[in-house]
Scaffold this motif. Structure first.
Motif, PDB file in Angstrom:
ATOM      1  N   LEU A 126       0.689  -1.131  -0.199  1.00  0.00           N
ATOM      2  CA  LEU A 126      -0.215   0.096  -0.122  1.00  0.00           C
ATOM      3  C   LEU A 126       0.915   1.398  -0.104  1.00  0.00           C
ATOM      4  O   LEU A 126       0.375   2.382  -0.355  1.00  0.00           O
ATOM      5  CB  LEU A 126      -0.830   0.051   1.143  1.00  0.00           C
ATOM      6  CG  LEU A 126      -1.882  -1.023   1.060  1.00  0.00           C
ATOM      7  CD1 LEU A 126      -2.782  -0.725   2.685  1.00  0.00           C
ATOM      8  CD2 LEU A 126      -2.812  -1.043   0.041  1.00  0.00           C
ATOM      9  N   LEU A 127       1.977   1.428   0.543  1.00  0.00           N
ATOM     10  CA  LEU A 127       2.862   2.444   0.772  1.00  0.00           C
ATOM     11  C   LEU A 127       3.351   2.693  -0.612  1.00  0.00           C
ATOM     12  O   LEU A 127       4.467   2.580  -0.856  1.00  0.00           O
ATOM     13  CB  LEU A 127       3.695   2.419   1.631  1.00  0.00           C
ATOM     14  CG  LEU A 127       3.183   2.044   3.090  1.00  0.00           C
ATOM     15  CD1 LEU A 127       4.365   2.370   4.231  1.00  0.00           C
ATOM     16  CD2 LEU A 127       2.296   3.214   3.538  1.00  0.00           C
ATOM     17  N   LYS A 128       2.665   3.377  -1.533  1.00  0.00           N
ATOM     18  CA  LYS A 128       3.257   3.853  -2.898  1.00  0.00           C
ATOM     19  C   LYS A 128       3.464   5.345  -3.131  1.00  0.00           C
ATOM     20  O   LYS A 128       2.463   6.110  -2.655  1.00  0.00           O
ATOM     21  CB  LYS A 128       1.975   3.332  -4.015  1.00  0.00           C
ATOM     22  CG  LYS A 128       1.707   1.826  -4.106  1.00  0.00           C
ATOM     23  CD  LYS A 128       0.835   1.619  -5.234  1.00  0.00           C
ATOM     24  CE  LYS A 128       0.501  -0.051  -5.095  1.00  0.00           C
ATOM     25  NZ  LYS A 128      -0.449  -0.364  -6.006  1.00  0.00           N
ATOM     26  N   GLY A 129       4.385   5.643  -3.521  1.00  0.00           N
ATOM     27  CA  GLY A 129       4.733   7.206  -3.661  1.00  0.00           C
ATOM     28  C   GLY A 129       4.516   7.516  -4.876  1.00  0.00           C
ATOM     29  O   GLY A 129       4.082   6.853  -5.910  1.00  0.00           O
ATOM     30  N   THR A 130       4.700   9.049  -5.057  1.00  0.00           N
ATOM     31  CA  THR A 130       4.652   9.588  -6.468  1.00  0.00           C
ATOM     32  C   THR A 130       5.808   9.194  -7.153  1.00  0.00           C
ATOM     33  O   THR A 130       7.019   8.801  -6.872  1.00  0.00           O
ATOM     34  CB  THR A 130       4.535  11.087  -6.171  1.00  0.00           C
ATOM     35  OG1 THR A 130       5.752  11.518  -5.558  1.00  0.00           O
ATOM     36  CG2 THR A 130       3.441  11.554  -5.339  1.00  0.00           C
ATOM     37  N   PRO A 131       5.806   9.280  -8.574  1.00  0.00           N
ATOM     38  CA  PRO A 131       6.923   9.148  -9.475  1.00  0.00           C
ATOM     39  C   PRO A 131       8.226  10.039  -9.185  1.00  0.00           C
ATOM     40  O   PRO A 131       9.310   9.637  -9.324  1.00  0.00           O
ATOM     41  CB  PRO A 131       6.334   9.579 -11.011  1.00  0.00           C
ATOM     42  CG  PRO A 131       4.955   9.139 -10.594  1.00  0.00           C
ATOM     43  CD  PRO A 131       4.485   9.537  -9.486  1.00  0.00           C
ATOM     44  N   GLN A 132       7.692  11.321  -8.692  1.00  0.00           N
ATOM     45  CA  GLN A 132       8.860  12.164  -8.285  1.00  0.00           C
ATOM     46  C   GLN A 132       9.516  11.726  -6.889  1.00  0.00           C
ATOM     47  O   GLN A 132      10.643  12.030  -6.689  1.00  0.00           O
ATOM     48  CB  GLN A 132       8.219  13.599  -8.191  1.00  0.00           C
ATOM     49  CG  GLN A 132       7.573  14.140  -9.468  1.00  0.00           C
ATOM     50  CD  GLN A 132       6.201  13.819  -9.666  1.00  0.00           C
ATOM     51  OE1 GLN A 132       5.672  13.006  -9.046  1.00  0.00           O
ATOM     52  NE2 GLN A 132       5.423  14.780 -10.128  1.00  0.00           N
ATOM     53  N   GLY A 133       8.736  11.447  -5.914  1.00  0.00           N
ATOM     54  CA  GLY A 133       9.106  11.125  -4.715  1.00  0.00           C
ATOM     55  C   GLY A 133       9.715   9.631  -4.535  1.00  0.00           C
ATOM     56  O   GLY A 133       9.410   8.839  -5.427  1.00  0.00           O
ATOM     57  N   ARG A 134       9.713   9.335  -3.284  1.00  0.00           N
ATOM     58  CA  ARG A 134      10.240   7.681  -2.985  1.00  0.00           C
ATOM     59  C   ARG A 134       9.813   7.522  -1.603  1.00  0.00           C
ATOM     60  O   ARG A 134       9.964   8.309  -0.745  1.00  0.00           O
ATOM     61  CB  ARG A 134      11.746   7.668  -3.077  1.00  0.00           C
ATOM     62  CG  ARG A 134      12.272   8.068  -4.583  1.00  0.00           C
ATOM     63  CD  ARG A 134      13.698   8.141  -4.599  1.00  0.00           C
ATOM     64  NE  ARG A 134      14.333   6.627  -4.504  1.00  0.00           N
ATOM     65  CZ  ARG A 134      15.591   6.646  -4.666  1.00  0.00           C
ATOM     66  NH1 ARG A 134      16.346   7.381  -4.522  1.00  0.00           N
ATOM     67  NH2 ARG A 134      16.058   5.423  -4.393  1.00  0.00           N
ATOM     68  N   THR A 135       9.207   6.330  -1.348  1.00  0.00           N
ATOM     69  CA  THR A 135       8.789   5.884  -0.096  1.00  0.00           C
ATOM     70  C   THR A 135       9.489   4.587   0.195  1.00  0.00           C
ATOM     71  O   THR A 135       9.751   3.753  -0.673  1.00  0.00           O
ATOM     72  CB  THR A 135       7.258   5.547  -0.100  1.00  0.00           C
ATOM     73  OG1 THR A 135       6.994   4.743  -0.929  1.00  0.00           O
ATOM     74  CG2 THR A 135       6.722   6.866  -0.139  1.00  0.00           C
ATOM     75  N   ALA A 136      10.164   4.113   1.210  1.00  0.00           N
ATOM     76  CA  ALA A 136      10.644   3.037   1.925  1.00  0.00           C
ATOM     77  C   ALA A 136      10.078   2.523   3.206  1.00  0.00           C
ATOM     78  O   ALA A 136       9.672   3.362   3.996  1.00  0.00           O
ATOM     79  CB  ALA A 136      12.131   2.962   1.742  1.00  0.00           C
ATOM     80  N   TYR A 137      10.577   1.387   3.596  1.00  0.00           N
ATOM     81  CA  TYR A 137      10.018   0.797   4.546  1.00  0.00           C
ATOM     82  C   TYR A 137      11.082   0.183   5.285  1.00  0.00           C
ATOM     83  O   TYR A 137      11.981  -0.565   4.796  1.00  0.00           O
ATOM     84  CB  TYR A 137       8.935  -0.274   4.646  1.00  0.00           C
ATOM     85  CG  TYR A 137       8.431  -0.810   5.986  1.00  0.00           C
ATOM     86  CD1 TYR A 137       7.315  -0.103   6.521  1.00  0.00           C
ATOM     87  CD2 TYR A 137       9.054  -1.790   6.611  1.00  0.00           C
ATOM     88  CE1 TYR A 137       7.095  -0.500   7.653  1.00  0.00           C
ATOM     89  CE2 TYR A 137       8.764  -2.290   7.701  1.00  0.00           C
ATOM     90  CZ  TYR A 137       7.393  -1.489   8.300  1.00  0.00           C
ATOM     91  OH  TYR A 137       7.200  -2.087   9.595  1.00  0.00           O
ATOM     92  N   VAL A 138      11.570   0.383   6.692  1.00  0.00           N
ATOM     93  CA  VAL A 138      12.531  -0.366   7.321  1.00  0.00           C
ATOM     94  C   VAL A 138      11.981  -1.180   8.526  1.00  0.00           C
ATOM     95  O   VAL A 138      11.111  -0.765   9.475  1.00  0.00           O
ATOM     96  CB  VAL A 138      13.497   0.580   7.945  1.00  0.00           C
ATOM     97  CG1 VAL A 138      14.681   0.022   8.918  1.00  0.00           C
ATOM     98  CG2 VAL A 138      14.208   1.307   6.939  1.00  0.00           C
ATOM     99  N   ASP A 139      12.273  -2.409   8.550  1.00  0.00           N
ATOM    100  CA  ASP A 139      11.892  -3.444   9.493  1.00  0.00           C
ATOM    101  C   ASP A 139      12.695  -3.426  10.663  1.00  0.00           C
ATOM    102  O   ASP A 139      13.748  -3.915  10.592  1.00  0.00           O
ATOM    103  CB  ASP A 139      11.576  -4.804   9.023  1.00  0.00           C
ATOM    104  CG  ASP A 139      11.243  -5.785  10.012  1.00  0.00           C
ATOM    105  OD1 ASP A 139      10.769  -5.562  11.048  1.00  0.00           O
ATOM    106  OD2 ASP A 139      11.279  -7.194   9.560  1.00  0.00           O
ATOM    107  N   ALA A 140      12.453  -2.389  11.686  1.00  0.00           N
ATOM    108  CA  ALA A 140      13.361  -2.376  12.793  1.00  0.00           C
ATOM    109  C   ALA A 140      12.734  -1.981  14.002  1.00  0.00           C
ATOM    110  O   ALA A 140      11.406  -1.302  13.990  1.00  0.00           O
ATOM    111  CB  ALA A 140      14.562  -1.308  12.448  1.00  0.00           C
TER     112      ALA A 140
END
Length: 282
Positions: A126-140
């Motif tokens: 579900l965590l989809k960013g815009t083409p210009q931006g970026r999203t990521a997930y850290v399991d911590a």
């Protein structure tokens, strides 16, 4: 740039390392229940229902907390911040950090952090960013700041020499004083560049009858979960070394409210949580 970043999943991201336990409550899934979500299990619902019995406004208070997040992220975005580190993000819901930030500035970059396997599973989808931006997930885990700050995803997306908005929303009350949350948060704050922002909310029993506060705490502890109520002055300490913006630390529905009808009618007792935003100066 790999397309997997825009889906919120970095290249080579592995499966969750922790075991998914559905037989015991988890704070992120209880919060999902309060928000009316479906990504929770019988143990989560049973514990959350006991809290709601004691504090019927718990779902409304959770929604107020979510609205604060949106207002605070917009505030940071309007300051020109384009980097966000959201620790204890929980199960994705409407108006996630990246949705709010990228609505203001599509190039905004967001790193989400949580340690619940079901949160990671939903983040992947579900965590989809815009083409210009970026999203990521850290399991911590928040208890290990180095694993978050030095994660490949964090280093790839965030430039800590530039301002970052650090989010600790509905997080720190799940850490007892013995966990040293003040020191842990301080390790993150120390890495922030001048101009960075801390966005924080914290549950409190200070605004409700003491017997209700004790009973809610007992629900969590009897479910194997820690919850620590802190006073206004104790929450204030989390902002040490930073400059609080107006109106300071206030109940979540009072922080720069945008006039939402539910915020207008809720009482401080019903919200049961403090909120604040502060800027790190040079």
């Amino acid at each position: 740039m790999s397309d997997t970043w825009n889906r919120g999943v970095p290249d080579g991201d592995s499966a969750p390392s922790a075991e998914l336990r559905t037989d015991i409550p988890h704070p992120a899934r209880m919060y999902d229940y309060y928000l009316g979500g479906k990504d929770n299990f019988p143990a989560d619902r049973a514990a959350a229902a006991k809290v709601v019995e004691l504090l019927p406004s718990a779902p409304a208070g959770s929604r107020a907390n979510r609205r604060f997040l949106g207002r605070a992220v917009r505030f940071a975005s309007e300051l020109g911040i384009r980097q966000f580190l959201d620790i204890g993000t929980g199960i994705p819901a409407s108006n996630n950090t990246h949705e709010v930030a990228q609505a203001v500035a599509p190039e905004s970059r967001v790193v989400y952090v949580d340690n619940d396997p079901i949160v990671l599973a939903h983040a992947r989808a579900l965590l989809k960013g815009t083409p210009q931006g970026r999203t990521a997930y850290v399991d911590a885990d928040f208890r290990d700041p180095g694993s978050i700050l030095n994660a490949p995803q964090t280093k790839e997306l965030l430039d800590l020499s530039q301002p970052v908005a650090l989010l600790a929303v509905a997080l720190l009350h799940f850490f007892a004083d013995g966990d040293h949350p003040l020191d842990l948060l301080g390790q993150f704050k120390a890495e922030l560049a001048p101009g960075s922002v801390l966005i924080l909310t914290h549950g409190t029993g200070e605004l409700m009858p003491p017997e209700i506060a004790r009973s809610i705490e007992a629900v969590y502890t009897q479910s194997g979960l820690n919850i620590t109520s802190r006073t206004h002055d104790e929450v204030l300490r989390f902002f040490d070394g930073m400059e609080l913006v107006e109106p300071g630390i206030v109940p979540v529905h009072e922080w720069r409210t945008d006039g939402h009808e539910d915020d207008r009618v809720m009482t401080r007792e019903e919200v049961a949580g403090y909120a604040g935003v502060a800027i790190k100066r040079g």
